[in-house]
Design an enzyme around this catalytic site. Structure first.
Site, PDB file in Angstrom:
ATOM      1  CD  GLU A 267      -2.066   2.024   1.872  1.00 25.94           C
ATOM      2  OE1 GLU A 267      -1.749   3.076   1.256  1.00 25.94           O
ATOM      3  OE2 GLU A 267      -2.286   1.967   3.081  1.00 25.94           O
ATOM      4  CB  CYS A 301      -1.248   6.742   1.496  1.00 24.43           C
ATOM      5  SG  CYS A 301      -2.472   5.927   2.509  1.00 24.43           S
ATOM      6  CD  GLU A 398       2.684  10.092  -1.426  1.00 22.91           C
ATOM      7  OE1 GLU A 398       3.718   9.399  -1.450  1.00 22.91           O
ATOM      8  OE2 GLU A 398       1.594   9.670  -0.996  1.00 22.91           O
TER       9      GLU A 398
END
Ligand code: NAI
Ligand code: MG
Length: 495
Positions: A267, A301, A398
């Site tokens: 993940e 996330c 990100e």
């Protein structure tokens, strides 16, 4: 300021050691490392620094606990379910202490740690407890012979020893996402919390033992990623790795798993689009868009970090989000007035500030934020970057901080193309009153979760995970169990 009570002070002064074979023990090297409170930059605890030899001891402990005939393997599914449920109960009974540890170790506002992290963690164990009695096989016909010649069925068997490697943004919740399904399916586990946030996992380890999980079933190693983490990922005694963290380390995990072809679930990162259509209820969409990026300082996330807003309502929405950003009280997590805490570390703060500068250098405008408040702590003002374009670094990468990039759109087809123009595919948000548009957009966005008229609504029953480079497999829901189970087919010929 909320004060740290005596029990927690005592825990910090002498935190548990490594949890191996049900015992709290020091690292073989005798070395320790420090954990820091990001609100104060002060060292709050010294932890055992696990290295390869400690990893080996933990994996051997987990293997012994998985041996046929062990207390764990003999435990009935009903008892296993009860024990997992008891972990959830103990988490709620110790909620205040867990929230305090989580707050000071990870920079989470105390009230948020209490109302969100602790509650989600208990929810995961309570939900997973039910699966202990419900992982089933099934029977099937042998299609190439007469129906009475063969009996065939499948069994769901635990995959074995699991390595759980987790990040610093949601330490307790992430621990439950790995330990919960491992216990529900009858696996054993070695968990390595992030070096920045080892405390709540160690307290959870004590509660796991108190709940009645046999020795060796859950082992916890505090230590660094390049030491304990890398040794665990490569260990031949590990059957499966469940990793949450950066995409970069995710790739290293895949490489480390090659030796004995471990099962791997990942993940990883995201750059999730949050889309506000012109028909949206802006009283929901504006706070929703702010929450999507600013929750836990954007260190999520699933953060809604690319805000796409229809041109007709663009000014109103981005000004509304900026207004909310200006209203945050950025400050220490134990100050009841604070509504936003610090970033996890000085490195992370540097990284995020670097992105803000890069955005401005490339022509973006900061409607608000971008500055560091004076004084101690890794604080950063929540930031809204407008006038961004698809080729900017801040739009492509990100950031993992309280920084949203706003992008206007007009044509819905072009919007979908832009929203999907990213290597990631973790989550997305859609704000609209039009049911058709909601369903249509949810179908077209490449993401593991699409939230409509809400953002970041998590539940243990709902699978979560990524398309594309956001990962492999799903956490939570019944889907997570697949990663912890081997299906065995048994085929019997009747004579
Ligand atoms: P990281 O991916 O290095 O850390 C996650 C976990 O992996 C930690 O437990 C760490 O000790 C472990 N680890 C590190 N190197 C390892 C290795 N070689 N082998 C095995 N385990 C290893 O994340 P980091 O460095 O703390 O953060 C860097 C960036 O990653 C952040 O700025 C953010 O962009 C992203 N990130 C994403 C997360 C997510 O949930 N998607 C969570 C944390 C970070
Ligand atoms: Mg810390």
């Amino acid at each position: 300021m909320t004060t740290i009570n005596d029990a927690t002070q005592a825990f910090l002064a002498a935190p548990p050691g490594l949890l191996i074979d049900g015992e709290s023990i020091p690292a073989l090297s005798g070395e320790t490392f420090e954990s820091v409170d990001p609100s104060t930059e002060e060292v709050i605890a010294h932890l055992q620094r696990a290295r390869a030899e400690d990893v080996d001891a933990a994996v051997r402990s987990a293997r012994r606990a998985f041996e046929p005939g062990s207390a764990w393997r003999r435990m009935t599914p009903a008892d296993r379910g009860r024990v997992i449920h008891r972990i959830g109960d103990l988490i709620l009974e110790n909620a205040d202490e867990l929230a305090m540890l989580e707050a000071i170790d990870s920079g989470k506002v105390l009230s948020v740690a209490r109302s969100s992290d602790v509650v989600l963690t208990a929810n995961m164990f309570h939900y997973m407890a039910g699966w202990a009695t419900k992982t089933e096989g099934h029977t099937m016909p042998f299609t190439m012979s007469s129906p009475d010649e063969y009996v065939a069925y499948t069994r769901s068997e635990p995959v074995g020893v699991v390595a759980g490697i987790i990040p610093w943004n949601f330490p307790l919740v992430m621990a439950s996402w790995k330990i919960g399904p491992a216990l529900a399916t009858g696996c054993t586990i070695v968990l390595k919390p992030a070096e920045q946030t080892p405390l709540s996992a160690l307290r959870l380890g004590q509660l796991v033992v108190e709940a009645g999980v046999p020795a060796g079933v859950v082992n916890i190693l505090t230590g660094y990623g390049h030491e304990a983490g890398a040794a665990l990922a490569a260990h031949p005694g590990v059957d499966k790795i469940a990793f949450t963290g950066s995409t970069e380390v995710g790739r290293l995990i895949v490489g480390a798993a090659v030796g004995n072809l471990k099962r791997v679930s990942l993940e990883l990162g995201g750059k999730s689009p949050n889309i506000v259509f012109d028909d949206a209820d802006l009283d929901i969409a504006i706070p929703g868009a702010a929450q999507a990026i600013f929750f836990h300082q954007g260190q999520c996330c699933n953060a809604g970090s690319r805000l796409f807003v229809h041109r007709k309502v663009y000014d109103e929405v981005i000004e509304g989000v900026a207004e909310i950003a200006r209203g945050f009280q950025v400050g220490p997590v134990l100050d009841p007035e604070s509504t936003m805490g610090p970033l996890i570390s000085s490195e992370q703060l540097e990284r995020v500030c670097g992105y803000v500068r890069s955005g401005q250098d490339e022509g973006a405008t900061a409607l608000t934020g971008g500055n560091r408040p004076q004084g101690k702590g890794y604080f950063l003002e929540p930031t809204v970057l407008a006038d961004t374009t698809g080729d900017m670094k801040v739009v492509r990468e990100e950031i993992f901080g309280p920084v949203v990039v706003a992008i206007p759109f007009e044509d819905p087809d072009e919007l979908v193309r832009q929203a999907n123009d990213t290597p990631f595919g973790l989550a997305a948000g859609v704000f609209t009153r039009d049911l058709n548009r909601a369903h249509r957009t949810a179908q077209l966005i490449q993401a593991g979760t699409v939230w409509v008229n809400t953002y970041g609504a998590f539940d243990a029953a709902i699978p979560f995970g990524g398309f594309k480079q956001s990962g492999w497999g799903r956490e939570m829901g019944r889907e997570v169990l697949d990663h912890y189970i081997e299906t065995k087919s048994v085929v019997i010929r009747l004579s």
